[in-house]
Design a protein around this motif. Structure first.
Motif, mmCIF file in Angstrom:
data_model
loop_
_atom_site.group_PDB
_atom_site.id
_atom_site.type_symbol
_atom_site.label_atom_id
_atom_site.label_comp_id
_atom_site.label_asym_id
_atom_site.label_seq_id
_atom_site.Cartn_x
_atom_site.Cartn_y
_atom_site.Cartn_z
ATOM 1 N N LEU A 240 -16.848 -9.113 -18.996
ATOM 2 C CA LEU A 240 -18.028 -9.161 -17.796
ATOM 3 C C LEU A 240 -16.994 -7.945 -17.264
ATOM 4 C CD1 LEU A 240 -20.319 -10.124 -15.615
ATOM 5 C CD2 LEU A 240 -18.603 -12.090 -15.208
ATOM 6 N N GLY A 241 -15.808 -7.845 -17.047
ATOM 7 C CA GLY A 241 -15.448 -7.263 -16.273
ATOM 8 C C GLY A 241 -15.565 -5.779 -16.532
ATOM 9 N N TRP A 242 -15.529 -5.201 -17.340
ATOM 10 C CA TRP A 242 -16.824 -4.091 -18.560
ATOM 11 C C TRP A 242 -17.496 -3.338 -18.083
ATOM 12 C CZ3 TRP A 242 -12.541 -1.292 -19.417
ATOM 13 C CH2 TRP A 242 -11.188 -1.425 -20.090
ATOM 14 N N ASN A 243 -18.619 -3.922 -17.200
ATOM 15 C CA ASN A 243 -19.361 -3.979 -16.671
ATOM 16 C C ASN A 243 -20.167 -2.707 -15.899
ATOM 17 O OD1 ASN A 243 -21.438 -5.364 -18.334
ATOM 18 N ND2 ASN A 243 -22.249 -6.864 -17.065
ATOM 19 N N PRO A 244 -19.310 -2.420 -14.806
ATOM 20 C CA PRO A 244 -19.480 -1.691 -13.757
ATOM 21 C C PRO A 244 -18.949 -0.136 -14.283
ATOM 22 C CG PRO A 244 -17.630 -3.130 -12.878
ATOM 23 C CD PRO A 244 -17.929 -3.690 -14.474
ATOM 24 N N VAL A 245 -18.095 -0.179 -15.669
ATOM 25 C CA VAL A 245 -17.978 1.235 -16.128
ATOM 26 C C VAL A 245 -18.754 1.504 -17.231
ATOM 27 C CG1 VAL A 245 -15.359 0.937 -14.453
ATOM 28 C CG2 VAL A 245 -15.435 0.649 -17.177
ATOM 29 N N ASN A 246 -18.740 0.435 -17.411
ATOM 30 C CA ASN A 246 -20.129 1.045 -19.238
ATOM 31 C C ASN A 246 -19.322 0.833 -19.625
ATOM 32 O OD1 ASN A 246 -23.135 1.186 -20.548
ATOM 33 N ND2 ASN A 246 -22.471 3.187 -20.226
ATOM 34 N N GLY A 247 -17.691 -0.008 -20.272
ATOM 35 C CA GLY A 247 -17.151 -0.382 -21.137
ATOM 36 C C GLY A 247 -16.988 -1.274 -21.791
ATOM 37 N N ARG A 296 -26.667 2.047 -21.071
ATOM 38 C CA ARG A 296 -26.531 1.502 -20.590
ATOM 39 C C ARG A 296 -25.627 -0.052 -21.656
ATOM 40 N NH1 ARG A 296 -22.912 0.497 -16.503
ATOM 41 N NH2 ARG A 296 -23.785 -1.317 -15.916
ATOM 42 N N ILE A 297 -24.210 0.031 -22.131
ATOM 43 C CA ILE A 297 -24.368 -1.701 -22.632
ATOM 44 C C ILE A 297 -23.532 -2.755 -21.751
ATOM 45 C CG2 ILE A 297 -22.948 -2.716 -24.752
ATOM 46 C CD1 ILE A 297 -23.441 0.490 -25.454
ATOM 47 N N VAL A 298 -24.072 -4.112 -21.557
ATOM 48 C CA VAL A 298 -24.071 -4.970 -21.083
ATOM 49 C C VAL A 298 -23.492 -5.775 -21.402
ATOM 50 C CG1 VAL A 298 -25.311 -3.404 -18.745
ATOM 51 C CG2 VAL A 298 -26.151 -5.214 -20.046
ATOM 52 N N PHE A 299 -23.363 -6.496 -20.703
ATOM 53 C CA PHE A 299 -22.135 -8.506 -20.652
ATOM 54 C C PHE A 299 -23.341 -9.020 -19.115
ATOM 55 C CE2 PHE A 299 -20.135 -12.024 -19.711
ATOM 56 C CZ PHE A 299 -20.660 -12.993 -21.763
ATOM 57 N N ARG A 341 -14.241 13.974 -24.367
ATOM 58 C CA ARG A 341 -14.613 14.329 -23.181
ATOM 59 C C ARG A 341 -15.790 13.613 -22.465
ATOM 60 N NH1 ARG A 341 -16.780 19.705 -22.134
ATOM 61 N NH2 ARG A 341 -17.463 19.560 -24.283
ATOM 62 N N HIS A 342 -17.004 13.606 -23.240
ATOM 63 C CA HIS A 342 -18.286 12.907 -22.649
ATOM 64 C C HIS A 342 -17.965 11.075 -22.908
ATOM 65 C CE1 HIS A 342 -19.446 17.009 -23.385
ATOM 66 N NE2 HIS A 342 -19.157 16.136 -24.432
ATOM 67 N N ALA A 343 -17.049 10.551 -23.136
ATOM 68 C CA ALA A 343 -16.771 9.589 -23.839
ATOM 69 C C ALA A 343 -16.719 8.231 -22.681
ATOM 70 C CB ALA A 343 -15.899 8.679 -24.827
ATOM 71 N N GLY A 344 -16.672 8.767 -21.289
ATOM 72 C CA GLY A 344 -16.274 7.813 -20.204
ATOM 73 C C GLY A 344 -15.094 6.942 -20.069
ATOM 74 N N TRP A 345 -15.383 5.802 -19.359
ATOM 75 C CA TRP A 345 -14.830 4.249 -19.513
ATOM 76 C C TRP A 345 -14.503 3.914 -20.602
ATOM 77 C CZ3 TRP A 345 -11.682 2.279 -15.461
ATOM 78 C CH2 TRP A 345 -12.385 2.914 -13.755
ATOM 79 N N ALA A 346 -15.555 3.953 -21.010
ATOM 80 C CA ALA A 346 -15.177 3.445 -22.745
ATOM 81 C C ALA A 346 -14.058 4.336 -23.705
ATOM 82 C CB ALA A 346 -16.783 3.829 -24.006
ATOM 83 N N GLY A 347 -14.406 5.797 -23.736
ATOM 84 C CA GLY A 347 -13.012 6.167 -24.342
ATOM 85 C C GLY A 347 -12.121 5.921 -23.760
ATOM 86 N N TRP A 348 -12.098 6.482 -22.334
ATOM 87 C CA TRP A 348 -10.663 6.507 -21.793
ATOM 88 C C TRP A 348 -10.195 5.315 -21.448
ATOM 89 C CZ3 TRP A 348 -8.404 11.728 -20.764
ATOM 90 C CH2 TRP A 348 -8.915 12.220 -21.550
ATOM 91 N N VAL A 349 -10.707 4.388 -20.940
ATOM 92 C CA VAL A 349 -9.868 3.378 -20.493
ATOM 93 C C VAL A 349 -10.321 1.503 -21.610
ATOM 94 C CG1 VAL A 349 -9.570 1.273 -18.862
ATOM 95 C CG2 VAL A 349 -10.307 4.152 -18.067
ATOM 96 N N ALA A 350 -11.112 1.697 -21.439
ATOM 97 C CA ALA A 350 -11.664 0.857 -22.484
ATOM 98 C C ALA A 350 -11.170 0.491 -24.661
ATOM 99 C CB ALA A 350 -13.655 0.226 -22.940
#
Lengths: 481, 345
Positions: A240-247, A296-299, A341-350
């Motif tokens: 659930l915690g990853w939802n707001p950042v699409n991660g 968007r990929i969500v829980f 570069r384009h991966a957003g939070w999924a690539g940079w954090v998740a």
């Protein structure tokens, strides 16, 4: 450090800092989950804006890959046939079972051969035949040659599916009557949604009548009980915690809904993937972000699917080593997502989170236990330091589990009886002494197996199918006549 | 030093643990209190809110401040579940209980849940003389929160549908975050008599790329209003999605010649929609026109062409069976067999 060695100091502090970092990261994820859940509940105030939207539900194909599932498959299908959803089809894919899976289905649902023209958009092992039920027109069964895994079977199901969304399920899954409404809601709310996952819960110990879980209970078997606690942690704040950042990097293969065309464009499930569910989600992140497509990929915190947890060590070991291999393989295959570069939070954090705290934690944690244990016995780690490691490790573990129980209480109130909560609180402590270390061992084993290149296959799941036996065999037939 | 670390870790974890466990039990207590509160309210208010035929009692129970939110939740749920006399009764009870005033105050509340409840309540109350609420709801249709803005739009349509449409229609072509299905449901509830002219008129005035967004709601319009607009758009566009959306609306046999032209369009999405129109409106003499599409390279076109052939007036199933047996193209043959099996023929 009794010896005062600098190297020992550094190793010990590094281990402790890693331990603190991982737990602080999880606590942060937990805090985010609380905020997300609060917002989610606020948005649910009016339910589905109106209950009059039922005729606008997005049609969905339920895909149930089955390999040697004679014990549960009929009961699962009966349960699915009762779902309160306006437009859905059920496709069971018999992946060359060597038991009576197909025969059981033929007998139970009066299956007749159907001359289906299959739109082969994803390559799969040859299909031997398609059957349709004469009693339930919404049920199809695809009989195919064994494809050595769930991925091939699910791809065959996608080829046969006729609706824009598909829901990947396990052959022993039990949904709630409204599970499909809840899990398709993100697709209705936001047209950019391409995938949504729901919560998986342990059915062991629950009361199941006519294919529905009517009473939540706790399993008597300690292994299953530990998994109740574990699933609570993994599915609530872990996702659930990853939802707001699409991660969100994983949607469980036991209960996930995807936009079919997007999955086909991405190439479907990968045949050689060990954790095909995680691999697909990572691939969607990578390909869609590289293409610059909004998605968007969500829980979704409401929809629940109940599943049977293994109660024997061998099955559990196989499951856990497979999960770890799947995680390592997915991260490796999609390493380009990391800091893309384009991966957003999924690539940079998740992605770094999954790599550092989910994949590598097995090695670091195992090293920590060995280092502090052996070090204490050998005399180069003092008692205080070893105790600190033990205490921080166990203390944070318990804290995270209790937080997950709190999240569950706020979101679902799954366990209504006070006694159940006390049992779970005890389990949250007990799991740290034995069960967690066993899991750690299996995770390390999985990592090693991945390194030496063990291949993908159907998970060898030994099912007791206790819940399936509670089904009166004729109950659903009469409902759908 | 490590002893200090152990103590510090112990204090921090222990403190957090106690807090979380207390929160857990407090959440359980709140859940249980909410359940009792809801049960109490239902016991007290349901007989008053939904008693059919009977007069609303002269004296209503006092609604305490802490009961306003659960009362409004129950009241809105009932509004969504019933139509007709009961909803008028619900409105009367709400006004007499003073929740209309509470709802107006809640429009400015910081919490989203409060505002959503307020918006929905004011919509159901439908007070056309409450200009302040109307203005506030109009402002909320531009709120950045998609759900709140859509709920405000829905409330406006409930208060005064005709006055609401000019406010809402520009949002339909602009807002990406408004769910197509929810909007369609809202417009369907209003009905074609109210929606048809304003919607088609709005589409005419928009550039093609925006008009296309309104086309997806044309299923709620009268065909006589929609077709001139659709004809004008289809003549001006080559965009595949727009063409497919236009074809979905076609429902007049006078346009069949135009539709037939699109059977040879390079995009299968357009071809399949043209085939679908023939399935709905086609004549017996469309039979030879549809035949080549049984060998189309796209599965959906072959499938829809086979279905269309079966649905043409004057075409017997025996003719389709003969065709399936004799067709030289195995793809066409298989598809005919498939569709015949689906039809149970």
């Amino acid at each position: 450090m009794s010896s005062g060695s600098l190297a020992g100091d550094v190793v010990a502090f590094a281990s402790l800092i890693y331990l603190l970092a991982i737990n602080v990261a999880y606590l942060t994820l937990n805090a985010v989950s609380f905020v997300v859940l609060r917002r989610h509940k606020q948005r649910q105030t009016l339910g589905l804006l109106s209950t009059r939207f039922s005729n606008l539900e997005i049609p969905i194909s339920l895909l149930i890959p089955a390999y040697n599932e004679e014990a549960t498959v009929v009961a699962t299908v009966r349960s699915m046939l009762q779902l309160t959803y306006s437009h859905f089809e059920i496709i069971v894919i018999n992946d060359g079972s060597t038991d009576r899976t197909l025969d059981r289905l033929k007998e139970a649902f009066d299956l007749q051969p159907f001359p289906e023209v299959i739109r082969r958009r994803l390559p799969t092992k040859p299909i031997r035949g398609v059957y349709r039920s004469s009693t339930h027109p919404e049920l199809k069964v695809v009989d195919k040659e064994n494809g050595k895994g769930k991925a091939d079977a699910t791809n065959a199901g996608i080829n046969v599916a006729q609706y824009p969304l598909f829901c990947a399920l396990d052959a022993d899954g039990v949904l709630r009557p409204d599970s499909l409404q809840s899990i398709t809601r993100p697709f209705l709310d936001d047209p950019r949604t391409v995938g949504a996952g729901g919560i998986i819960r342990i059915a062991n110990g629950c009361e199941v009548v006519n294919g529905w879980v009517v009473g939540t209970g706790l399993p008597r078997h300690p292994l299953a009980l530990m998994q109740v606690v574990e699933y609570c942690r993994a599915f609530l704040f872990g996702r659930l915690g990853w939802n707001p950042v699409n991660g969100l990097l994983v949607i469980s293969g036991a209960f996930g809904v995807f936009h079919k065309e997007t999955v086909i464009e991405a190439g479907g499930y990968r045949h050689d993937a060990i954790g095909e569910d995680m691999e697909l989600v990572m691939r969607l992140h990578r390909t869609l972000s590289e293409a610059g497509r909004p998605y968007r990929i969500v829980f979704a915190p409401e929809p629940v699917c109940w599943t049977e947890a293994p109660e024997d060590l061998k099955t559990l070991r196989n499951q856990r080593t497979r999960w770890q291999r799947g995680l390592c393989q997915s991260l490796w295959l999609h390493r380009r997502l990391l800091f893309s570069r384009h991966a957003g939070w999924a690539g940079w954090v998740a992605f770094p989170f999954a790599l550092l705290f989910e994949c590598m934690s097995a090695i670091v944690e195992a090293f920590g236990w060995i280092y502090f244990g052996v070090g204490y016995v050998a005399g180069w780690v003092n008692l205080d330091f070893a105790l600190t490691f033990l205490f921080v490790n166990v203390g944070f573990g318990v804290l995270l589990t209790v937080s997950a129980l709190l999240l569950d209480e706020i979101s679902h109130h799954t366990f209504p009886r006070q006694r159940q909560i006390f049992v779970l609180l005890v389990a949250a402590i007990v799991e740290n002494f034995g069960y967690r270390q066993l899991n750690l061992y299996w995770r390390v084993l999985g990592l090693v197996q991945w390194l030496i290149g063990t291949k993908a296959s159907w998970g060898d799941m030994k099912r007791t199918a206790g819940w399936a036996n509670q089904l009166p065999s004729q109950a659903t037939n009469s409902n759908r006549a | 030093m490590s002893l200090h670390l152990l103590t510090a870790a112990g204090v921090v974890i222990g403190f957090l643990y106690v807090i979380v466990v207390l929160q857990l039990f407090s959440a359980r207590r709140r859940n249980s209190m909410r359940t009792s509160q809801r049960k109490r309210l239902e016991q007290q208010w349901l007989p008053i809110l939904v008693a059919e035929g009977a007069e609303v009692p002269g004296v209503l129970p006092t609604l305490e401040g802490r009961d306003v939110i659960p009362f409004l939740t129950l009241w809105n749920q009932l509004q969504e579940s019933f139509t007709g006399d009961i909803t008028r009764r619900l409105n009367e009870v709400a006004r007499r209980a003073g929740v209309d005033l509470e709802a107006r105050k809640m429009l400015d509340h910081r919490g989203l849940a409060h505002r959503l409840l307020a918006v929905s309540t004011l919509g159901h109350l439908g007070d056309q003389h409450d200009h302040d609420s109307w203005d506030a709801l109009v402002r909320l249709t531009s709120d950045t929160d998609g759900l709140l803005s859509l709920a405000a739009a829905r409330a406006l349509t409930r208060i005064d549908a005709e006055a609401a449409l000019p406010v809402i229609l520009p949002h339909l072509s602009d807002r990406d975050d408004w769910s197509r299905n929810y909007v369609l449901a809202m417009l369907t509830d209003l009905g074609a008599d109210i929606v048809s002219r304003p919607l088609t008129a709005a589409a005419v005035q928009l550039p093609i790329e925006k008009a296309h967004r309104l086309l997806q709601y044309f299923s709620v319009t009268h065909i006589a209003d929609a077709m001139p607009v659709v004809r004008a758009i289809i003549a001006r566009t080559s965009d595949v999605e727009c063409l497919a959306a236009c074809l979905r609306v076609f429902a007049d046999v006078a346009d069949l010649d135009t539709v037939r032209e699109y059977l040879r369009h390079p995009s299968w999405q357009v071809r399949v929609q043209a085939v679908n129109v023939l399935a709905r409106l086609g004549r017996t003499d469309d039979y030879p026109i549809l035949l080549p599409l049984l060998s189309d390279r796209e599965w959906w076109v072959r499938y829809r062409a086979a279905k269309a052939l079966c649905s043409l007036p004057g075409v017997e199933m025996s003719r389709i069976r003969t065709l399936s047996a004799k067709h030289s193209d195995p793809f066409a043959r298989d598809m005919l067999v498939h569709v015949l099996a689906e039809a149970g023929a």
